[in-house]
Design a protein around this motif. Structure first.
Motif, PDB file in Angstrom:
ATOM      1  N   UNK A 361      42.981  41.693  31.388  1.00 29.15           N
ATOM      2  CA  UNK A 361      43.770  42.294  32.139  1.00 29.15           C
ATOM      3  C   UNK A 361      42.039  42.259  33.469  1.00 29.15           C
ATOM      4  N   UNK A 362      41.314  42.704  33.198  1.00 29.94           N
ATOM      5  CA  UNK A 362      40.761  42.463  34.382  1.00 29.94           C
ATOM      6  C   UNK A 362      39.554  41.159  34.995  1.00 29.94           C
ATOM      7  N   UNK A 363      39.437  40.041  33.835  1.00 25.08           N
ATOM      8  CA  UNK A 363      39.699  38.666  33.341  1.00 25.08           C
ATOM      9  C   UNK A 363      40.559  38.084  34.411  1.00 25.08           C
ATOM     10  N   UNK A 364      41.944  38.404  34.171  1.00 22.81           N
ATOM     11  CA  UNK A 364      43.256  37.984  34.399  1.00 22.81           C
ATOM     12  C   UNK A 364      42.835  37.762  36.027  1.00 22.81           C
ATOM     13  N   UNK A 365      42.506  38.918  36.235  1.00 22.58           N
ATOM     14  CA  UNK A 365      42.437  39.242  38.157  1.00 22.58           C
ATOM     15  C   UNK A 365      41.130  38.569  38.457  1.00 22.58           C
ATOM     16  N   UNK A 366      40.458  39.542  38.006  1.00 19.48           N
ATOM     17  CA  UNK A 366      38.653  38.364  38.456  1.00 19.48           C
ATOM     18  C   UNK A 366      38.719  36.936  38.486  1.00 19.48           C
ATOM     19  N   UNK A 367      39.675  36.840  37.585  1.00 20.04           N
ATOM     20  CA  UNK A 367      39.648  34.755  37.389  1.00 20.04           C
ATOM     21  C   UNK A 367      39.833  34.329  38.120  1.00 20.04           C
ATOM     22  N   UNK A 368      41.543  35.211  38.489  1.00 21.33           N
ATOM     23  CA  UNK A 368      42.406  34.830  39.461  1.00 21.33           C
ATOM     24  C   UNK A 368      41.749  34.676  41.051  1.00 21.33           C
ATOM     25  N   UNK A 369      40.726  35.617  41.180  1.00 17.49           N
ATOM     26  CA  UNK A 369      40.000  35.846  42.536  1.00 17.49           C
ATOM     27  C   UNK A 369      39.326  34.629  42.907  1.00 17.49           C
ATOM     28  N   UNK A 370      38.826  34.480  42.115  1.00 18.51           N
ATOM     29  CA  UNK A 370      37.589  34.116  41.402  1.00 18.51           C
ATOM     30  C   UNK A 370      37.284  32.922  41.657  1.00 18.51           C
ATOM     31  N   UNK A 371      39.021  32.389  41.477  1.00 15.63           N
ATOM     32  CA  UNK A 371      39.099  30.143  41.496  1.00 15.63           C
ATOM     33  C   UNK A 371      39.117  30.250  42.738  1.00 15.63           C
ATOM     34  N   UNK A 372      40.502  30.898  43.020  1.00 12.12           N
ATOM     35  CA  UNK A 372      40.758  31.262  44.496  1.00 12.12           C
ATOM     36  C   UNK A 372      40.024  31.099  45.994  1.00 12.12           C
ATOM     37  N   UNK A 373      38.686  32.051  45.589  1.00 10.45           N
ATOM     38  CA  UNK A 373      37.935  31.880  46.497  1.00 10.45           C
ATOM     39  C   UNK A 373      36.684  30.615  46.464  1.00 10.45           C
ATOM     40  N   UNK A 374      36.966  29.899  45.555  1.00 10.22           N
ATOM     41  CA  UNK A 374      35.787  29.114  45.109  1.00 10.22           C
ATOM     42  C   UNK A 374      36.864  28.361  45.238  1.00 10.22           C
ATOM     43  N   UNK A 375      37.939  27.951  45.248  1.00  8.91           N
ATOM     44  CA  UNK A 375      38.730  26.954  46.015  1.00  8.91           C
ATOM     45  C   UNK A 375      38.798  26.525  47.777  1.00  8.91           C
ATOM     46  N   UNK A 376      38.549  27.959  47.904  1.00 10.68           N
ATOM     47  CA  UNK A 376      38.717  27.973  49.705  1.00 10.68           C
ATOM     48  C   UNK A 376      36.949  27.955  50.027  1.00 10.68           C
ATOM     49  N   UNK A 377      36.045  27.763  49.304  1.00 16.90           N
ATOM     50  CA  UNK A 377      34.160  27.195  50.260  1.00 16.90           C
ATOM     51  C   UNK A 377      34.769  26.172  49.759  1.00 16.90           C
TER      52      UNK A 377
END
Length: 398
Positions: A361-377
């Motif tokens: 569950x933590x990997x789902x939420x962290x993974x989603x956040x990190x993919x989105x934040x990296x795309x933003x960068x």
């Protein structure tokens, strides 16, 4: 004329994190549902529909199930900006161990990233895509979708994969398959053995030759094999035998060379036993090695560190994935997001259970956040954005 100010990347990253958190309950429920209903490659009818329906709920998004000639592939898209950022979702399971590779985490982390990025598409000057890619484990769905043009127009492709520990990138082997069927002649093993041509002897010589050839393999080359047909009753000279092999290497060129080694050994076995042989060496469906982009990988690492994770550097080669084929066409990332147990082994029931538990569950939420934040960068960093939009989109490699 008023000059439009550059987007505030930090503010957008924070907004993306809040969006993922707001969807946490639904994302985790979907992750558990996919885990509880495992479907093999090209049979992911439920998972693909659940993900497509969820993506279609995003205001302004367009979602289509059944793209690129694959019934369980889908494409969701939001925004119309010039920079096209593609998030990949995998959701196929393994025989017997279900989601022992944690594709329930991959799928819902990808969906969560899409939910977070879609409302920001206009501010990012981007088109956000979520591509559902079936059959990563057995058929190379991404290769089919690449050939069908579903990825066309992409400037960067992103996905995250669960693993025992956090790593900035998977470092997969290129891989391919070879199969051989030896044809001899059956005979009674006691009365008329001289009339037989032993196909199992051909396979035995082949396996021996491959075993000896391993001593001279180049660094990073691997050969794995399995016997598919070995004859029947012990008092009958077997008239046919068959085996399959998987070969791996650190590059496609090296993969060609180790494939030739196995092919020579197969022919030697057939010649020694006096058999004919049918050889099929996979060409179109081979998995490529990962082209690891330094800038994109560093962007992910910064965000992961800021989130409290400590990803390891790119490690030794291991495994294979059709995301390697995507990375050869478009700058890509394929980080591993850890489940907090370095002793875990992928493709096991234990890994499936972990991927459906609190660590997953933590990997789902962290993974989603990190993919989105990296795309933003990628969208807001002028240097990276300019490079991705250029005629030479690939940067320095790790």
């Amino acid at each position: 004329m008023v000059k439009q100010s550059a987007p505030d990347a930090a503010a957008l990253r924070e907004q993306a994190a809040r969006t993922v958190a707001a969807h946490a309950e639904d994302l985790l429920a979907l992750s558990h549902r996919i885990s509880q209903h495992p479907e093999l490659g090209l049979q992911e009818t439920q998972a693909s529909r659940w993900l497509t329906d969820a993506a279609a709920q995003v205001p302004g998004a367009r979602a289509t199930l059944g793209v690129g000639g694959l019934e369980t592939a889908f494409l969701a898209q939001a925004g119309t900006g010039e920079l096209v950022l593609t998030v990949c979702a995998e959701y196929d399971a393994l025989p017997e161990v279900g989601h022992g590779c944690g594709h329930n985490v991959i799928a819902t982390a990808g969906l969560g990233a899409f939910l977070a990025l879609a409302p920001l598409a206009d501010q990012l000057g981007a088109t956000i895509r979520l591509i559902g890619t079936p059959a990563e484990e057995n058929e190379g769905g991404k290769i089919t979708l690449l050939d069908a043009g579903v990825f066309d127009g992409t400037h960067a492709a992103l996905m995250v994969h669960p693993g025992p520990s956090d790593e900035v990138s998977m470092n997969p082997f290129a891989s391919g398959g070879i199969s051989a069927r030896f044809l001899g002649r059956e005979a009674h093993a006691s009365l008329t053995p001289h009339r037989g041509i032993n196909a199992l002897d051909a396979l035995t010589v082949t396996l021996t030759a491959i075993g000896l050839a391993r001593q001279q393999l180049e660094p990073g080359q691997q050969i794995h094999g399995s016997i598919a047909e070995r004859g029947g009753a012990p008092n009958v000279i077997p008239g046919s035998s068959a085996a399959v092999w998987m070969v791996r290497a650190t590059s496609m060129e090296s993969l060609d060379r180790v494939t030739e080694v196995v092919t020579r050994c197969i022919r030697a076995g057939a010649l020694a036993a006096g058999c004919t042989v049918e050889i099929e060496a996979e060409r179109d469906g081979r998995y490529a090695n990962m082209r690891i982009d330094a800038d994109l990988t560093e962007a992910y690492r910064r965000n992961a560190t800021a989130l409290g994770r400590s990803p390891l550097a790119v490690g030794a080669n291991g495994g294979s994935t059709d995301m390697g084929n995507v990375s050869q066409r478009f700058p890509s990332i394929h980080p591993m997001i850890g489940l907090g147990d370095a002793g875990l082994t992928l493709h096991t029931a234990d890994f499936a259970a972990r991927a459906a538990g609190p660590a997953g569950d933590a990997a789902v939420l962290d993974g989603a956040t990190l993919l989105a934040q990296t795309a933003i960068d990628l969208a807001t960093d002028r240097k990276i954005r300019s490079r991705l939009l250029s005629d030479t989109p690939f940067g320095e490699l790790d």
